[in-house]
Design a protein around this motif. Structure first.
Motif, PDB file in Angstrom:
ATOM      1  N   ASP A 181       0.831  -1.204   0.000  1.00 51.73           N
ATOM      2  CA  ASP A 181       0.000   0.000   0.000  1.00 51.73           C
ATOM      3  C   ASP A 181       0.865   1.253   0.000  1.00 51.73           C
ATOM      4  O   ASP A 181       0.567   2.236  -0.692  1.00 51.73           O
ATOM      5  CB  ASP A 181      -0.909   0.016   1.234  1.00 51.73           C
ATOM      6  CG  ASP A 181      -1.970  -1.068   1.185  1.00 51.73           C
ATOM      7  OD1 ASP A 181      -2.243  -1.579   0.085  1.00 51.73           O
ATOM      8  OD2 ASP A 181      -2.514  -1.407   2.249  1.00 51.73           O
ATOM      9  N   LEU A 182       1.938   1.243   0.791  1.00 52.74           N
ATOM     10  CA  LEU A 182       2.810   2.401   0.868  1.00 52.74           C
ATOM     11  C   LEU A 182       3.464   2.688  -0.475  1.00 52.74           C
ATOM     12  O   LEU A 182       3.479   3.821  -0.951  1.00 52.74           O
ATOM     13  CB  LEU A 182       3.885   2.181   1.930  1.00 52.74           C
ATOM     14  CG  LEU A 182       4.973   3.265   1.979  1.00 52.74           C
ATOM     15  CD1 LEU A 182       4.380   4.605   2.364  1.00 52.74           C
ATOM     16  CD2 LEU A 182       6.091   2.873   2.932  1.00 52.74           C
ATOM     17  N   ILE A 183       4.023   1.655  -1.093  1.00 55.62           N
ATOM     18  CA  ILE A 183       4.688   1.844  -2.378  1.00 55.62           C
ATOM     19  C   ILE A 183       3.690   2.314  -3.425  1.00 55.62           C
ATOM     20  O   ILE A 183       3.997   3.153  -4.270  1.00 55.62           O
ATOM     21  CB  ILE A 183       5.391   0.546  -2.803  1.00 55.62           C
ATOM     22  CG1 ILE A 183       6.559   0.264  -1.844  1.00 55.62           C
ATOM     23  CG2 ILE A 183       5.897   0.639  -4.244  1.00 55.62           C
ATOM     24  CD1 ILE A 183       7.241  -1.057  -2.068  1.00 55.62           C
ATOM     25  N   GLY A 184       2.463   1.788  -3.367  1.00 54.46           N
ATOM     26  CA  GLY A 184       1.429   2.262  -4.281  1.00 54.46           C
ATOM     27  C   GLY A 184       1.111   3.730  -4.076  1.00 54.46           C
ATOM     28  O   GLY A 184       0.942   4.479  -5.036  1.00 54.46           O
ATOM     29  N   ALA A 185       1.063   4.158  -2.801  1.00 53.04           N
ATOM     30  CA  ALA A 185       0.778   5.560  -2.498  1.00 53.04           C
ATOM     31  C   ALA A 185       1.916   6.462  -2.961  1.00 53.04           C
ATOM     32  O   ALA A 185       1.687   7.548  -3.508  1.00 53.04           O
ATOM     33  CB  ALA A 185       0.547   5.730  -0.987  1.00 53.04           C
ATOM     34  N   ILE A 186       3.161   6.010  -2.752  1.00 48.87           N
ATOM     35  CA  ILE A 186       4.312   6.792  -3.196  1.00 48.87           C
ATOM     36  C   ILE A 186       4.319   6.904  -4.716  1.00 48.87           C
ATOM     37  O   ILE A 186       4.559   7.971  -5.280  1.00 48.87           O
ATOM     38  CB  ILE A 186       5.626   6.160  -2.699  1.00 48.87           C
ATOM     39  CG1 ILE A 186       5.705   6.234  -1.179  1.00 48.87           C
ATOM     40  CG2 ILE A 186       6.834   6.872  -3.319  1.00 48.87           C
ATOM     41  CD1 ILE A 186       6.892   5.508  -0.587  1.00 48.87           C
ATOM     42  N   ALA A 187       4.037   5.778  -5.387  1.00 47.01           N
ATOM     43  CA  ALA A 187       4.018   5.789  -6.850  1.00 47.01           C
ATOM     44  C   ALA A 187       2.936   6.727  -7.378  1.00 47.01           C
ATOM     45  O   ALA A 187       3.138   7.443  -8.357  1.00 47.01           O
ATOM     46  CB  ALA A 187       3.796   4.370  -7.371  1.00 47.01           C
ATOM     47  N   ARG A 231       9.135  -3.436  -4.792  1.00 49.30           N
ATOM     48  CA  ARG A 231       8.150  -4.247  -4.067  1.00 49.30           C
ATOM     49  C   ARG A 231       8.499  -5.726  -4.152  1.00 49.30           C
ATOM     50  O   ARG A 231       8.411  -6.462  -3.164  1.00 49.30           O
ATOM     51  CB  ARG A 231       6.765  -3.988  -4.642  1.00 49.30           C
ATOM     52  CG  ARG A 231       5.648  -4.815  -4.012  1.00 49.30           C
ATOM     53  CD  ARG A 231       4.320  -4.418  -4.605  1.00 49.30           C
ATOM     54  NE  ARG A 231       3.264  -5.313  -4.182  1.00 49.30           N
ATOM     55  CZ  ARG A 231       1.998  -5.190  -4.567  1.00 49.30           C
ATOM     56  NH1 ARG A 231       1.648  -4.199  -5.367  1.00 49.30           N
ATOM     57  NH2 ARG A 231       1.087  -6.039  -4.148  1.00 49.30           N
ATOM     58  N   ALA A 232       8.932  -6.191  -5.341  1.00 48.49           N
ATOM     59  CA  ALA A 232       9.296  -7.603  -5.516  1.00 48.49           C
ATOM     60  C   ALA A 232      10.505  -7.967  -4.658  1.00 48.49           C
ATOM     61  O   ALA A 232      10.573  -9.073  -4.107  1.00 48.49           O
ATOM     62  CB  ALA A 232       9.584  -7.878  -6.988  1.00 48.49           C
ATOM     63  N   LEU A 233      11.453  -7.045  -4.537  1.00 48.06           N
ATOM     64  CA  LEU A 233      12.631  -7.312  -3.719  1.00 48.06           C
ATOM     65  C   LEU A 233      12.290  -7.443  -2.242  1.00 48.06           C
ATOM     66  O   LEU A 233      12.944  -8.180  -1.503  1.00 48.06           O
ATOM     67  CB  LEU A 233      13.657  -6.188  -3.908  1.00 48.06           C
ATOM     68  CG  LEU A 233      14.410  -6.161  -5.236  1.00 48.06           C
ATOM     69  CD1 LEU A 233      15.245  -4.889  -5.320  1.00 48.06           C
ATOM     70  CD2 LEU A 233      15.297  -7.381  -5.379  1.00 48.06           C
ATOM     71  N   LEU A 234      11.263  -6.727  -1.812  1.00 46.48           N
ATOM     72  CA  LEU A 234      10.892  -6.745  -0.403  1.00 46.48           C
ATOM     73  C   LEU A 234      10.087  -7.975  -0.017  1.00 46.48           C
ATOM     74  O   LEU A 234      10.029  -8.341   1.158  1.00 46.48           O
ATOM     75  CB  LEU A 234      10.079  -5.489  -0.066  1.00 46.48           C
ATOM     76  CG  LEU A 234      10.793  -4.151  -0.232  1.00 46.48           C
ATOM     77  CD1 LEU A 234       9.836  -3.009   0.062  1.00 46.48           C
ATOM     78  CD2 LEU A 234      12.010  -4.069   0.657  1.00 46.48           C
TER      79      LEU A 234
END
Length: 210
Positions: free
Chosen positions: A90-96, A194-197
């Motif tokens: 969710d965070l990465i989506g919000a940042i993107a 995201r995939a790396l995490l």
């Protein structure tokens, strides 16, 4: 008690729209001409407001520029958004999404952040407030990483604090790349992060155990 605020001054009625226009104008001017060359008259003219509007809403140029700068830091490191999300995805989506909106434009934001860091070297109070914002962002991000580790969504051997710093730095790096290359695939980069995490697929784990 916050010693940076004059406790003897009575609260001033404020028009939020006027205040926002002044802050936006101040932010743009800091990025364009540099912190030390901004004047209250120039801010008022850029905002399309009378000069008296500045003194009505702010206790001088320092408070106006400091507030504009702090909001720029918050835009780059959205503490409120981080506090609201439940997962790193969710965070990465919000940042993107914020990156795609480019609000404020990354060139202005980059210049504003540079000027803020320069001014923070001369202004201990500004430096303290910027550091507090960044510390809170990394703290919340570390807590989110730990929560993801507990539910098995992120590698358990990753250091939460280090990973929080890495994610924040990745966002900064994407802003820089976008400034240099308008064709930067931000969505793809965030997807790769995201995939790396994420934890390794079960099939890979099984092959290693075998």
């Amino acid at each position: 008690m916050n010693s940076s605020v004059d406790q003897t001054s009575p609260p001033r009625p404020r028009s939020e729209e006027t205040r926002r226009r002044l802050l936006a104008a101040a932010a743009a001017l800091i990025a364009e001409v540099g912190w030390g060359r901004v004047t209250t008259r120039a801010v008022a003219e850029r905002a399309g407001l009378p000069l008296g509007a500045v003194s009505y809403h702010f206790r001088g140029k320092r408070e106006l520029l400091t507030q504009a700068a702090l909001e720029a830091v918050e835009a780059a490191f959205p503490v409120q958004e981080l506090a609201a999300v439940q997962t790193l995805a969710d965070l990465i989506g919000a940042i993107a999404a914020a990156f795609a909106r480019r609000e404020p434009p990354e060139q202005m934001l980059s210049g504003l952040l540079v000027e803020t860091l320069r001014e923070a070297e001369r202004d201990p109070d500004l430096a303290r407030r910027v550091t507090a914002l960044l510390d809170e962002y990394r703290r919340l991000l570390s807590e989110l990483v730990r929560a993801e580790q507990r539910r098995g969504a992120v590698r358990a051997d990753a250091d939460p604090a280090a990973l929080a710093t890495l994610i924040a730095a990745a966002g900064d790096g994407l802003v820089l790349h976008a400034l240099l290359d308008s064709g930067t695939d931000a969505a793809g980069a965030f997807g790769a992060l995201r995939a790396l995490l994420e934890t390794e697929p079960a099939s890979s784990t099984a092959r290693e155990e075998g």
